[in-house]
Design an enzyme around this catalytic site. Structure first.
Site, PDB file in Angstrom:
ATOM      1  N   HIS A  86       0.940  -1.483   0.091  1.00  0.00           N
ATOM      2  CA  HIS A  86      -0.151   0.341   0.055  1.00  0.00           C
ATOM      3  C   HIS A  86       0.777   1.003  -0.292  1.00  0.00           C
ATOM      4  O   HIS A  86       0.648   1.716  -1.181  1.00  0.00           O
ATOM      5  CB  HIS A  86      -1.086   0.038   0.876  1.00  0.00           C
ATOM      6  CG  HIS A  86      -1.436   0.990   1.453  1.00  0.00           C
ATOM      7  ND1 HIS A  86      -2.783   1.999   0.480  1.00  0.00           N
ATOM      8  CD2 HIS A  86      -1.595   2.408   2.667  1.00  0.00           C
ATOM      9  CE1 HIS A  86      -2.816   2.940   1.188  1.00  0.00           C
ATOM     10  NE2 HIS A  86      -2.408   3.290   2.170  1.00  0.00           N
ATOM     11  N   HIS A 110       3.709   6.759   5.638  1.00  0.00           N
ATOM     12  CA  HIS A 110       2.234   7.787   5.599  1.00  0.00           C
ATOM     13  C   HIS A 110       1.814   6.676   6.873  1.00  0.00           C
ATOM     14  O   HIS A 110       1.394   7.082   7.294  1.00  0.00           O
ATOM     15  CB  HIS A 110       1.958   7.450   4.338  1.00  0.00           C
ATOM     16  CG  HIS A 110       1.096   7.242   4.004  1.00  0.00           C
ATOM     17  ND1 HIS A 110       1.426   5.998   3.175  1.00  0.00           N
ATOM     18  CD2 HIS A 110      -0.037   6.796   3.994  1.00  0.00           C
ATOM     19  CE1 HIS A 110       0.408   5.229   2.924  1.00  0.00           C
ATOM     20  NE2 HIS A 110      -0.690   5.361   3.469  1.00  0.00           N
ATOM     21  N   GLU A 114       0.919   5.510  12.669  1.00  0.00           N
ATOM     22  CA  GLU A 114      -0.441   5.359  13.158  1.00  0.00           C
ATOM     23  C   GLU A 114      -0.630   3.898  13.405  1.00  0.00           C
ATOM     24  O   GLU A 114      -1.415   3.254  14.483  1.00  0.00           O
ATOM     25  CB  GLU A 114      -1.749   5.418  11.613  1.00  0.00           C
ATOM     26  CG  GLU A 114      -2.813   5.399  11.984  1.00  0.00           C
ATOM     27  CD  GLU A 114      -3.637   5.819  10.917  1.00  0.00           C
ATOM     28  OE1 GLU A 114      -3.514   7.320  11.070  1.00  0.00           O
ATOM     29  OE2 GLU A 114      -4.844   5.543  10.506  1.00  0.00           O
ATOM     30  N   ASP A 115       0.306   2.878  12.482  1.00  0.00           N
ATOM     31  CA  ASP A 115      -0.047   2.056  12.350  1.00  0.00           C
ATOM     32  C   ASP A 115       1.040   0.437  12.988  1.00  0.00           C
ATOM     33  O   ASP A 115       0.344  -0.266  12.765  1.00  0.00           O
ATOM     34  CB  ASP A 115      -0.893   1.105  10.965  1.00  0.00           C
ATOM     35  CG  ASP A 115      -2.247   1.552  10.969  1.00  0.00           C
ATOM     36  OD1 ASP A 115      -2.939   2.130  11.665  1.00  0.00           O
ATOM     37  OD2 ASP A 115      -1.706   1.341   9.564  1.00  0.00           O
ATOM     38  N   ASP A 175      -2.845   8.503  -1.067  1.00  0.00           N
ATOM     39  CA  ASP A 175      -3.423   7.713  -0.455  1.00  0.00           C
ATOM     40  C   ASP A 175      -4.516   6.898  -0.742  1.00  0.00           C
ATOM     41  O   ASP A 175      -5.185   5.426  -0.684  1.00  0.00           O
ATOM     42  CB  ASP A 175      -3.311   7.983   1.421  1.00  0.00           C
ATOM     43  CG  ASP A 175      -3.720   6.962   2.022  1.00  0.00           C
ATOM     44  OD1 ASP A 175      -3.213   5.874   2.627  1.00  0.00           O
ATOM     45  OD2 ASP A 175      -4.484   7.244   2.702  1.00  0.00           O
ATOM     46  N   ASP A 292     -21.993  11.564 -24.733  1.00  0.00           N
ATOM     47  CA  ASP A 292     -20.901  12.212 -24.921  1.00  0.00           C
ATOM     48  C   ASP A 292     -20.488  12.762 -26.381  1.00  0.00           C
ATOM     49  O   ASP A 292     -21.004  12.275 -26.967  1.00  0.00           O
ATOM     50  CB  ASP A 292     -19.804  10.543 -24.766  1.00  0.00           C
ATOM     51  CG  ASP A 292     -18.566  11.362 -24.670  1.00  0.00           C
ATOM     52  OD1 ASP A 292     -18.249  12.272 -24.487  1.00  0.00           O
ATOM     53  OD2 ASP A 292     -17.548  10.360 -24.842  1.00  0.00           O
TER      54      ASP A 292
HETATM   55 MN    MN Z   1      -2.885   4.565   4.125  1.00  0.00          MN
END
Ligand code: MN
Length: 595
Positions: A86, A110, A114-115, A175, A292
């Site tokens: 990811h 990133h 947090e994780d 993200d 279109d």
């Molecule tokens: Mn993320």
């Protein structure tokens, strides 16, 4: 890239090896970096990045990857893939936008704070304060500590961080794009929830930053998750329409001839619409089959004046459709998009849409704010600083909104797509559709808004609650305007409560609320608590004749005390869940005994 060149290949071929370098030195260098090109997942990222930023030393990207991979080891995505896929994909999206190395490093890391057990402090020590700021900006507040307010507070925190460095928003968008791409494995309800949130806040933010390459993909992936059948229908329609490509080829060829005759150097290409945009027009026009029109883009080689020359050439070739010409060069969209738009009656009497722009405008249209990082020396860089004006204004509301949910609501409202331009005091003002003279008054400044008494729209007196139309000329009269003829003998009055019922811009709402807040007790937001908690610690430290040069000791203490982040500890200090004196004594202890 050379993948089979002995030891040098271990560097992915991305690091230039000096011609006279000793084999031993080379071998040492290779030992210190990634073991094998075949399996090196960073190579593609480095390659993409260096195609635009040729001078970057890729070692920092590899170092960031190694740490992220280490920290996330043992974690998996819902799809079953290792988690590291990811952040790597997010960094890849940033690299394709042409972002700088700092952004890519932050993108790789990133989710670590947090994780994983990696801390913001360690991150700052390893990669510097800039990267730490970017990562902190996209790190969510902990639901366990903030409960329902977590989401709104997180958005607010991200916007504030973006005010200091807009790259925070770019990482957040990348993200979300990757999360949306991989939403397929989640439950139907969480797919819908995430898609809807993306549509409400992130897509408009992306639009406001002018990053069309990201917005197109976000739009389509939102459609896929919210209206899967419609997405399939439009995709099928676009995929099989006989003669479409041949027709566009013919249009492009004829346009090129006409431009050459007018001596305009330009690239001409078909400009397909993305699925979401076709779907929106189809629904808006209640068309039975997807709607279109063939569309081409002309990118002129020369200056802006060449755009008008190209327009002349196109209109000379094909009759323009009345009322369809738009000059977004003379009057850019509020995200600074610039181009000429026209529709013409093309070959076989079919309507063709034509976009005309310079190469610089084209780059800005594709990459928006990210264009500055792609090539820092572009001419539009200074102009694009304006792009952040709205962000600064959003930050102004932040100062004035106690309630994070209200802040989020205002943000959504300000980002709403429908907008009108009106003229007041000789300048153009962009407002949400349905805006009123009071919105205009606050646009002219808080005092004008607070004291506004009456308005003229296109020369006629009109109620302050009148809904304005595109192009209206609005005059605002306040009690201080001597020449208005309005009685000024009444005491200075502020805004009326009922204005809140009809104003449309969050700016006006905020200003009116601010005025009333001055007469009532203000609520305390988490941001205020954080600020006050910090101030309390500062004062207590001073009692002990100490101070802090930076946040790192506080960060370490918050970790040692088991808080998910520094903000949470500061809120606890404000709430007196922990005593400031106790915090400060531990802090001093930590600073004095860190060796
Ligand atoms: Mn993320």
């Amino acid at each position: 890239m050379d993948v089979d060149a002995g030891h040098g290949a271990a560097l992915g071929g991305a690091l230039p090896t000096q011609p006279g370098e000793l084999p031993l030195a080379r071998r040492l260098r290779s030992l210190l970096s990634w073991p094998s090109t075949e399996t090196d997942p960073v190579t593609h990222l480095v390659r993409t990045h260096r195609a635009i930023h040729t001078g970057t030393d890729p070692s920092v990207l590899r170092r960031a990857y190694t740490i992220a991979e280490n920290m996330h080891r043992g974690q998996f995505r819902k799809s079953g893939e290792p988690y590291i896929t990811h952040p790597l994909a997010v960094a890849q999206i940033c690299a394709e936008l042409g972002m700088d190395p700092t952004t890519l490093v932050a993108a790789l890391l990133h989710d670590t704070v947090e994780d994983t057990r990696y801390t913001l402090q360690a991150l700052a020590e390893d990669f510097g304060g800039e990267v730490a700021h970017l990562v902190d900006g996209v790190t969510k507040f902990d639901k366990a500590f903030y409960g329902k307010a977590a989401e709104a507070e997180t958005t607010r925190k991200m916007i504030i961080a973006a005010g200091k460095d807009v790259r925070v928003l770019i990482i957040k968008l990348a993200d979300r794009l990757h999360n949306m791409r991989t939403l397929g494995v989640r439950s139907a309800s969480s797919r819908e929830r995430i898609a809807r949130k993306t549509l409400e806040v992130l897509v408009p933010l992306c639009d406001r930053l002018g990053i069309q390459t990201l917005k197109r993909e976000l739009d389509d992936v939102v459609l896929l998750h919210l209206e899967p059948d419609e997405h399939a229908r439009i995709a099928r329609f676009v995929h099989d329409r006989p003669g479409w490509d041949a027709y566009l080829g013919d249009v492009v060829a004829k346009a090129k001839v006409a431009l050459r005759r007018s001596r305009v150097d330009a690239e001409v290409a078909p400009r397909p619409r993305h699925l979401y945009s076709i779907w929106k027009d189809t629904v808006a026009g209640s068309h039975g089959t997807p709607y279109d029109l063939p569309r081409i883009v002309i990118v002129v080689d020369g200056p802006t004046t060449d755009c008008y020359a190209a327009l002349g050439a196109v209109h000379g070739l094909w009759r323009p459709a009345p009322g369809r010409f738009k000059d977004f060069i003379a009057s850019p969209k509020n995200n600074l998009y610039r181009s000429l738009h026209t529709s013409v009656c093309g070959p076989k009497n079919r309507t063709v849409e034509v976009l005309i722009r310079t190469a610089e405008m084209h780059r800005a249209a594709e990459y928006g704010i990210a264009a500055d990082f792609r090539s820092p020396r572009t001419a539009g860089a200074a102009a694009r600083a304006q792009q952040l004006d709205w962000l600064r204004r959003v930050l102004d509301w932040e100062q004035e909104t106690a309630d994070p949910a209200q802040f989020l609501q205002s943000l959504r409202c300000d980002l709403a797509e429908a907008q009108i331009q009106v003229v007041t005091e000789g300048r153009q003002v962009v407002l949400p559709a349905g805006a009123t003279p009071v919105d205009v008054a606050y646009e002219l400044g808080p005092e004008r808004g607070d004291r506004c008494l009456a308005a003229r729209i296109n020369g006629r007196l009109a109620p302050l609650s009148s809904e304005l139309d595109e192009g209206d000329v609005v005059e605002i009269f306040t009690e201080t305007d001597a020449e208005t003829g309005f009685e000024a003998d009444v005491a200075p009055r502020g805004p009326r409560k009922e204005w809140l019922g009809f104003v449309k811009s969050p700016h006006a709402q905020m200003q009116i609320n601010r005025w009333f807040a001055e007469h009532t007790e203000p609520g305390i937001s988490i941001a205020d608590k954080v600020r006050l908690g910090r101030a309390t610690i500062g004062l207590t430290l001073r009692k002990h004749n100490r101070g802090l040069a930076n946040d790192l000791p506080l960060l370490r203490l918050s970790e040692e005390l088991g808080y998910p982040d520094l903000e949470t500890m500061l809120v606890a200090v404000f709430d007196r869940a922990i005593e400031p004196d106790a915090v400060v004594l531990q802090l001093i202890d930590l600073v004095d005994h860190r060796h």
